[in-house]
Write a protein that holds these residues in place. Structure first.
Motif, PDB file in Angstrom:
ATOM      1  N   ALA A 306       0.830  -1.213   0.000  1.00  0.00           N
ATOM      2  CA  ALA A 306       0.000   0.000   0.000  1.00  0.00           C
ATOM      3  C   ALA A 306       0.862   1.260   0.000  1.00  0.00           C
ATOM      4  N   PHE A 307       2.013   1.190   0.693  1.00  0.00           N
ATOM      5  CA  PHE A 307       2.834   2.396   0.864  1.00  0.00           C
ATOM      6  C   PHE A 307       4.030   2.443  -0.083  1.00  0.00           C
ATOM      7  N   ALA A 308       3.993   1.634  -1.148  1.00  0.00           N
ATOM      8  CA  ALA A 308       5.151   1.544  -2.051  1.00  0.00           C
ATOM      9  C   ALA A 308       5.560   2.904  -2.626  1.00  0.00           C
ATOM     10  N   ASP A 309       4.605   3.811  -2.805  1.00  0.00           N
ATOM     11  CA  ASP A 309       4.901   5.086  -3.482  1.00  0.00           C
ATOM     12  C   ASP A 309       5.364   6.208  -2.557  1.00  0.00           C
ATOM     13  N   ARG A 310       5.527   5.915  -1.288  1.00  0.00           N
ATOM     14  CA  ARG A 310       5.992   6.969  -0.374  1.00  0.00           C
ATOM     15  C   ARG A 310       6.971   6.350   0.614  1.00  0.00           C
ATOM     16  N   PRO A 311       7.785   7.178   1.301  1.00  0.00           N
ATOM     17  CA  PRO A 311       8.682   6.630   2.311  1.00  0.00           C
ATOM     18  C   PRO A 311       7.862   5.917   3.389  1.00  0.00           C
ATOM     19  N   HIS A 312       8.313   4.736   3.779  1.00  0.00           N
ATOM     20  CA  HIS A 312       7.553   3.934   4.745  1.00  0.00           C
ATOM     21  C   HIS A 312       8.495   3.230   5.717  1.00  0.00           C
ATOM     22  N   VAL A 313       8.223   3.397   6.997  1.00  0.00           N
ATOM     23  CA  VAL A 313       8.915   2.664   8.058  1.00  0.00           C
ATOM     24  C   VAL A 313       7.975   1.561   8.506  1.00  0.00           C
ATOM     25  N   PHE A 314       8.371   0.317   8.346  1.00  0.00           N
ATOM     26  CA  PHE A 314       7.491  -0.763   8.776  1.00  0.00           C
ATOM     27  C   PHE A 314       7.485  -0.831  10.301  1.00  0.00           C
TER      28      PHE A 314
END
Ligand code: CP3
Length: 341
Positions: A306-314
């Motif tokens: 879902a967050f592939a297009d923005r910076p994401h910290v799991f």
């Protein structure tokens, strides 16, 4: 070069995704339970900087997470503001006197109670590998105030919400005092070596919209503005748990660099609704770490995709459960580390 986590918090869309878990230092780890038994209690651990530094590093050694979060508690701020603090086994924190019946001005501040926390940060910083990010934290004023007013946790923050309606001037004074101490406290953590900080607003979800603006957004915005002025370039993560549809306003109006999402938020909704490019952190349901198996992998991938297009910290949507099996954490790590977008 800064590690994956710090780069992501600064707005870079990094792959693989950095990860850490809220409450990653704690009771699900046998090495934590052993040290806690030896030192005799939670506050004793927090105030033993060498032990607290060791506990901060335990989950990094075991799992190689990208972030080490300082081992301490959000209630150290009210303790430094002069309330007594105890953690009762199986019951949680107790603070006195309660501000529902005692004036703020009756408290005698004990700012030295913050010094051992800075020492913990310095010790962790000296031992932490350079590709890992050291995270400081504090509670947000609203959440901290709910404990200061009521003297303990409560189901719906009833006493504090009632006080804020009944006597907004007195309650504003409490919030302002927490804001001032929190700015100094986070600034102290940054000077001691914290590379980013998180504001935990665990009870943000209990407020009606106008109250959310006044007691959640405004004080967090004041803290972010002061930190940005003193420490430009140090990212601030805001985690307003339960904020739901108020998240976009929170993100825009507070100016946090990264928005923490709890597990009630649909990642697809968040991806479409939040400002383009805003880094997010979260938001796997921690209960899935108890369940394990195919559902854990499927839901973790759903968050990652879902967050592939923005910076994401799991991360999880809130703290890891104390009965979580260590193998399930390993399984989650493999899924997150293996994801390539
Ligand atoms: O995330 C981490 O690993 C860093 C350390 C950390 C702790 N508390 C250690 C802790 C952090 C970031 C917190 C934040 C915190 N503390 C919050 C906000 C986040 C959230 O969970 O909603 C709140 C509301 C508190 C207040 C608090 N501290 C409560 C209500 C309790 C008792 C409930 C419980 O889980 O035992 C604590 C105790 C506490 N803080 C423990 C730990 C590891 C458990 C202590 C023990 O018995 O060993």
């Amino acid at each position: 070069m800064p590690g994956l986590l710090l780069r992501t918090l600064r707005g870079e869309n990094c792959t693989p995704r950095p990860l850490w878990l809220m409450r990653q230092a704690g009771r699900y780890l046998p090495e934590y339970r052993a040290l806690r038994a030896e030192k005799g209690g939670f506050l004793a651990l927090v105030y033993d900087s060498a032990a607290a530094a060791e506990i901060t590093l335990q989950p990094i050694r075991r799992f190689g997470f990208d972030g080490a979060i300082l081992f301490s508690d959000i209630l150290i701020v009210p303790y430094a503001m002069g309330q007594d603090l105890e953690f009762l086994a199986g019951e949680g924190p107790r603070m006195s006197p309660r501000l529902v019946d005692t004036a703020l001005s009756a408290l005698h501040a004990v700012p030295e109670r913050l010094d051992p926390i800075y020492e913990t940060v310095r010790q962790v910083k000296a031992l932490l590998p350079g590709d890992k990010t050291l995270l400081g934290f504090a509670g947000s004023p609203w959440t901290v105030a709910t404990y200061m007013v009521n003297g303990e946790g409560s189901r719906d923050q009833h006493e504090t919400r009632a006080m804020a309606y009944r006597d907004p001037a007195a309650f504003q004074a409490i919030i302002d005092a927490i804001v001032a101490v929190t700015i100094g406290y986070l600034s102290g953590q940054i000077l001691a070596g914290a590379e980013a900080v998180q504001l935990f607003d665990s009870w943000a979800g209990s407020l009606a919209p106008a109250e959310f603006e006044r007691w959640v957004i405004a004080p967090n915005a004041a803290i972010v503005a002061a930190l940005k002025q003193r420490h430009p370039g140090v990212p601030v993560i805001g985690f307003p748990k339960g904020a739901g549809e108020k998240l976009p306003a929170y993100a825009i109006e507070t100016g946090v660099d990264t928005l923490g999402l709890d597990e009630t938020i649909d990642p697809l909704w968040a991806a479409r609704t939040l400002p383009v490019g805003l880094p997010v952190q979260g938001n796997l349901d921690p209960l899935l770490l108890l369940a394990c198996g195919g559902e854990l992998e499927k839901q973790a991938l759903r968050v990652l995709d879902a967050f592939a297009d923005r910076p994401h910290v799991f991360n999880l949507g809130h703290g890891i459960g104390q009965t979580t099996p260590l193998e399930h954490v390993e399984q989650l790590l493999a899924v997150v580390r293996g994801w390539r977008g």
